[in-house]
Design a protein around this motif. Sequence first.
Motif, PDB file in Angstrom:
ATOM      1  N   SER A  41     -68.409 -77.533 -52.152  1.00 50.74           N
ATOM      2  CA  SER A  41     -68.440 -76.091 -51.916  1.00 50.74           C
ATOM      3  C   SER A  41     -68.205 -75.763 -50.447  1.00 50.74           C
ATOM      4  CB  SER A  41     -69.787 -75.534 -52.384  1.00 50.74           C
ATOM      5  OG  SER A  41     -69.855 -74.161 -52.156  1.00 50.74           O
ATOM      6  N   LEU A  42     -68.812 -76.536 -49.571  1.00 55.89           N
ATOM      7  CA  LEU A  42     -68.638 -76.323 -48.130  1.00 55.89           C
ATOM      8  C   LEU A  42     -67.195 -76.542 -47.703  1.00 55.89           C
ATOM      9  CD1 LEU A  42     -70.084 -75.945 -45.325  1.00 55.89           C
ATOM     10  CD2 LEU A  42     -70.115 -78.435 -45.242  1.00 55.89           C
ATOM     11  N   ILE A  43     -66.578 -77.607 -48.172  1.00 61.57           N
ATOM     12  CA  ILE A  43     -65.193 -77.916 -47.798  1.00 61.57           C
ATOM     13  C   ILE A  43     -64.238 -76.851 -48.326  1.00 61.57           C
ATOM     14  CG2 ILE A  43     -63.314 -79.561 -48.184  1.00 61.57           C
ATOM     15  CD1 ILE A  43     -65.501 -81.771 -48.064  1.00 61.57           C
ATOM     16  N   ILE A  44     -64.416 -76.440 -49.578  1.00 58.20           N
ATOM     17  CA  ILE A  44     -63.549 -75.404 -50.146  1.00 58.20           C
ATOM     18  C   ILE A  44     -63.743 -74.088 -49.394  1.00 58.20           C
ATOM     19  CG2 ILE A  44     -63.072 -74.021 -52.209  1.00 58.20           C
ATOM     20  CD1 ILE A  44     -61.946 -76.868 -52.285  1.00 58.20           C
ATOM     21  N   GLY A  45     -64.970 -73.744 -49.062  1.00 57.23           N
ATOM     22  CA  GLY A  45     -65.227 -72.524 -48.299  1.00 57.23           C
ATOM     23  C   GLY A  45     -64.569 -72.567 -46.933  1.00 57.23           C
ATOM     24  N   LEU A  46     -64.618 -73.727 -46.286  1.00 63.13           N
ATOM     25  CA  LEU A  46     -63.977 -73.875 -44.984  1.00 63.13           C
ATOM     26  C   LEU A  46     -62.463 -73.750 -45.082  1.00 63.13           C
ATOM     27  CD1 LEU A  46     -64.402 -74.515 -41.989  1.00 63.13           C
ATOM     28  CD2 LEU A  46     -64.156 -76.934 -42.585  1.00 63.13           C
ATOM     29  N   VAL A  47     -61.875 -74.378 -46.092  1.00 59.12           N
ATOM     30  CA  VAL A  47     -60.420 -74.299 -46.284  1.00 59.12           C
ATOM     31  C   VAL A  47     -59.991 -72.867 -46.566  1.00 59.12           C
ATOM     32  CG1 VAL A  47     -58.532 -75.001 -47.822  1.00 59.12           C
ATOM     33  CG2 VAL A  47     -60.158 -76.705 -46.988  1.00 59.12           C
ATOM     34  N   VAL A  48     -60.714 -72.180 -47.424  1.00 59.63           N
ATOM     35  CA  VAL A  48     -60.372 -70.794 -47.745  1.00 59.63           C
ATOM     36  C   VAL A  48     -60.555 -69.903 -46.519  1.00 59.63           C
ATOM     37  CG1 VAL A  48     -61.017 -68.801 -49.157  1.00 59.63           C
ATOM     38  CG2 VAL A  48     -60.793 -71.030 -50.216  1.00 59.63           C
ATOM     39  N   SER A  49     -61.596 -70.145 -45.728  1.00 60.01           N
ATOM     40  CA  SER A  49     -61.800 -69.355 -44.511  1.00 60.01           C
ATOM     41  C   SER A  49     -60.671 -69.557 -43.514  1.00 60.01           C
ATOM     42  CB  SER A  49     -63.125 -69.726 -43.853  1.00 60.01           C
ATOM     43  OG  SER A  49     -64.192 -69.355 -44.671  1.00 60.01           O
ATOM     44  N   ILE A  50     -60.227 -70.801 -43.363  1.00 61.86           N
ATOM     45  CA  ILE A  50     -59.083 -71.074 -42.485  1.00 61.86           C
ATOM     46  C   ILE A  50     -57.834 -70.379 -43.013  1.00 61.86           C
ATOM     47  CG2 ILE A  50     -57.534 -72.890 -41.654  1.00 61.86           C
ATOM     48  CD1 ILE A  50     -60.037 -74.690 -41.490  1.00 61.86           C
ATOM     49  N   VAL A  55     -63.783 -67.718 -56.446  1.00 57.59           N
ATOM     50  CA  VAL A  55     -63.058 -68.377 -57.536  1.00 57.59           C
ATOM     51  C   VAL A  55     -62.713 -69.823 -57.182  1.00 57.59           C
ATOM     52  CG1 VAL A  55     -60.968 -68.318 -58.943  1.00 57.59           C
ATOM     53  CG2 VAL A  55     -62.218 -66.209 -58.488  1.00 57.59           C
ATOM     54  N   PRO A  56     -62.145 -70.111 -56.005  1.00 57.41           N
ATOM     55  CA  PRO A  56     -61.886 -71.523 -55.689  1.00 57.41           C
ATOM     56  C   PRO A  56     -63.156 -72.371 -55.632  1.00 57.41           C
ATOM     57  CG  PRO A  56     -60.664 -70.119 -54.192  1.00 57.41           C
ATOM     58  CD  PRO A  56     -61.582 -69.231 -54.974  1.00 57.41           C
ATOM     59  N   LYS A  57     -64.246 -71.793 -55.118  1.00 51.27           N
ATOM     60  CA  LYS A  57     -65.502 -72.545 -55.061  1.00 51.27           C
ATOM     61  C   LYS A  57     -66.026 -72.842 -56.453  1.00 51.27           C
ATOM     62  CE  LYS A  57     -67.605 -71.225 -50.681  1.00 51.27           C
ATOM     63  NZ  LYS A  57     -68.746 -70.540 -50.067  1.00 51.27           N
ATOM     64  N   ILE A  58     -65.979 -71.859 -57.336  1.00 49.73           N
ATOM     65  CA  ILE A  58     -66.472 -72.062 -58.701  1.00 49.73           C
ATOM     66  C   ILE A  58     -65.659 -73.126 -59.403  1.00 49.73           C
ATOM     67  CG2 ILE A  58     -66.658 -70.965 -60.975  1.00 49.73           C
ATOM     68  CD1 ILE A  58     -67.466 -68.393 -59.506  1.00 49.73           C
ATOM     69  N   ILE A  59     -64.342 -73.071 -59.268  1.00 52.10           N
ATOM     70  CA  ILE A  59     -63.483 -74.066 -59.904  1.00 52.10           C
ATOM     71  C   ILE A  59     -63.732 -75.454 -59.321  1.00 52.10           C
ATOM     72  CG2 ILE A  59     -61.076 -74.776 -60.198  1.00 52.10           C
ATOM     73  CD1 ILE A  59     -60.399 -71.754 -60.365  1.00 52.10           C
ATOM     74  N   ALA A  60     -63.843 -75.540 -57.995  1.00 47.73           N
ATOM     75  CA  ALA A  60     -64.070 -76.836 -57.346  1.00 47.73           C
ATOM     76  C   ALA A  60     -65.429 -77.419 -57.726  1.00 47.73           C
ATOM     77  CB  ALA A  60     -63.959 -76.686 -55.836  1.00 47.73           C
ATOM     78  N   VAL A  61     -66.469 -76.597 -57.768  1.00 49.19           N
ATOM     79  CA  VAL A  61     -67.793 -77.085 -58.154  1.00 49.19           C
ATOM     80  C   VAL A  61     -67.802 -77.502 -59.620  1.00 49.19           C
ATOM     81  CG1 VAL A  61     -70.202 -76.388 -58.493  1.00 49.19           C
ATOM     82  CG2 VAL A  61     -69.041 -75.868 -56.360  1.00 49.19           C
TER      83      VAL A  61
END
Length: 90
Positions: free
Chosen positions: A29-38, A53-59
């Motif tokens: 979740s942290l990595i996906i959040g960082l990528v989306v923020s970038i 949505v990306p976090k939910i799918i990744a988790v």
Amino acid sequence: MLTEEVVMDIARQAIFRIIVSAAPLLLVSLIIGLVVSIFQTVTSIQEQTLTFVPKIIAVFFAIILFGGWIMNNVVTFSVDLWNNFSVYVG
């Protein structure tokens, strides 16, 4: 016998198992959040709901990938507690 040291040891083991079991999902979740923020910073998109949505799918995929290991970790701890139950009570 269930002494104060035994209770603290069980609590320490339980907290450690919780942290270790939750770590893979939190890291994903942290990595996906960082990528989306970038991505949002680079593209100047300021949509607040874009990360969900990306976090939910990744988790979800992380649960599929790590779910067996997490379940094995929790079941092992529970079985150890039940196997030593007579020691704690007696």
